[in-house]
Motif scaffolding. Structure first.
Motif, PDB file in Angstrom:
ATOM      1  N   GLN A 137       0.196 -20.721  45.156  1.00 21.73           N
ATOM      2  CA  GLN A 137      -0.692 -20.003  46.130  1.00 21.73           C
ATOM      3  C   GLN A 137      -2.004 -20.567  46.854  1.00 21.73           C
ATOM      4  O   GLN A 137      -2.294 -19.864  47.350  1.00 21.73           O
ATOM      5  CB  GLN A 137      -0.992 -18.664  45.237  1.00 21.73           C
ATOM      6  N   CYS A 195       0.200  -8.931  44.473  1.00 19.86           N
ATOM      7  CA  CYS A 195      -0.019 -10.273  44.420  1.00 19.86           C
ATOM      8  C   CYS A 195      -0.563 -10.732  45.555  1.00 19.86           C
ATOM      9  O   CYS A 195      -0.643 -10.119  46.750  1.00 19.86           O
ATOM     10  CB  CYS A 195       1.362 -10.775  44.748  1.00 19.86           C
ATOM     11  N   LEU A 196      -1.688 -11.645  45.362  1.00 18.37           N
ATOM     12  CA  LEU A 196      -2.688 -11.925  46.292  1.00 18.37           C
ATOM     13  C   LEU A 196      -1.859 -12.521  47.625  1.00 18.37           C
ATOM     14  O   LEU A 196      -2.557 -12.557  48.678  1.00 18.37           O
ATOM     15  CB  LEU A 196      -3.718 -13.115  45.775  1.00 18.37           C
ATOM     16  N   HIS A 236       4.513 -12.828  35.775  1.00 14.64           N
ATOM     17  CA  HIS A 236       4.507 -12.964  37.259  1.00 14.64           C
ATOM     18  C   HIS A 236       4.041 -14.371  37.589  1.00 14.64           C
ATOM     19  O   HIS A 236       4.646 -14.760  38.591  1.00 14.64           O
ATOM     20  CB  HIS A 236       3.097 -11.777  37.695  1.00 14.64           C
ATOM     21  N   GLU A 237       2.808 -14.911  36.969  1.00 19.45           N
ATOM     22  CA  GLU A 237       2.379 -16.229  37.562  1.00 19.45           C
ATOM     23  C   GLU A 237       3.689 -17.072  37.241  1.00 19.45           C
ATOM     24  O   GLU A 237       3.699 -18.230  37.735  1.00 19.45           O
ATOM     25  CB  GLU A 237       0.931 -16.522  36.933  1.00 19.45           C
ATOM     26  N   HIS A 292       5.798 -17.652  39.703  1.00 19.58           N
ATOM     27  CA  HIS A 292       5.479 -18.340  41.095  1.00 19.58           C
ATOM     28  C   HIS A 292       5.622 -19.714  40.950  1.00 19.58           C
ATOM     29  O   HIS A 292       6.053 -20.180  42.013  1.00 19.58           O
ATOM     30  CB  HIS A 292       3.951 -18.111  41.217  1.00 19.58           C
TER      31      HIS A 292
HETATM   32 CO    CO Z   1       1.523 -13.284  42.783  1.00 15.56          CO
END
Ligand code: CO
Length: 185
Positions: A50, A98-99, A140-141, A144
Motif C-alpha cells: 500500500q 481499506c486505505l 485483512h493485512e 494485502h
Molecule cells: Co487494506
C-alpha cells in the motif's frame, strides 16, 4: 516520512509480495514510514504494497478499536514475513474498509481465530494466536501481501455493483485528506 497510499487499480495490490532478509536496506526507516503513513490516514493497519513496496511487511494498531469493543486487548505490532498457519472457528461478519479503497465499507466474512508465524522488526521469531478484532485486521493485512483486497472476498454480484465506484477510485476520483498515488497505465 509520510508516504502516498497506493490506490485500488495499481497492479502492486494484486501481486503476492516477497519475503525480505534481515539485511533489507532501510528496514527501520521503512517501518517508521509505514507507521507514520498509517496514522496520518487514521488507519488501523497498513501493508507494504500500500506504500508501493512489494514486500511482506504489515503494521497493525488495534489499541483504540479494541478498547471501544471491550472484547479483547489491542495490539500494536509489526509483522515481517508472516504466515498464517491456522484459521479456526465459525466465520463472522465485520464491516471492513481499506486505505487503498477509500469510501467503500462492506461486510466481510472471516474466521475468528488465527495462529500466525512472523518476525518482529528485530527479526525475533514468534508464533502467536489472535482472535476477535486483532485476527480480523491481521487477516485483512495478510491478504494485502498475498495480493488480495477485501473487495475480492465479496459475492460476485456485490462486487459488480461496486465496480463503478472502484473504477472512480482507480482514476483517483477520491475525496480524502491523506496523500494517495494513482496508478498511471
Ligand atoms: Co487494506
Amino acid at each position: 516520512m509520510i508516504l502516498p497510499v497506493t490506490l485500488y487499480g495499481d497492479p502492486i495490490l494484486k501481486k503476492r509480495a516477497e519475503e525480505i532478509m534481515p539485511e533489507y536496506p532501510g528496514l527501520t526507516e521503512t517501518i517508521r514510514n509505514m507507521w507514520q503513513t498509517m496514522y496520518a490516514a487514521s488507519g488501523i493497519g497498513l501493508a507494504a504494497p500500500q506504500v508501493g513496496l512489494p514486500i511482506r511487511i504489515f503494521v497493525v494498531d488495534t489499541m483504540q478499536l479494541a478498547e471501544k469493543r471491550k472484547k479483547t486487548n489491542g495490539i500494536k505490532k509489526v509483522f515481517i514475513n508472516p504466515t498464517i498457519l491456522e484459521q479456526d472457528g465459525e466465520e463472522w461478519k465485520y464491516e471492513e474498509g481499506c486505505l487503498s479503497i477509500p469510501g467503500i465499507r462492506e461486510d466481510v466474512m472471516r474466521p475468528p481465530v488465527i495462529k500466525v508465524h512472523y518476525f518482529d522488526d528485530a527479526f525475533n521469531e514468534f508464533t502467536e494466536e489472535y482472535d476477535e478484532i486483532n485476527a480480523r485486521v491481521i487477516q485483512h493485512e495478510y491478504d494485502h501481501i498475498e495480493g488480495i483486497l477485501f473487495t475480492d472476498k465479496l459475492k460476485p454480484l456485490k462486487r459488480k455493483l461496486l465496480l463503478p465506484r472502484l473504477n472512480k477510485i482507480a482514476r483517483g476520483e477520491v475525496d480524502i485528506d491523506y496523500r494517495v498515488k494513482v496508478y498511471k497505465k
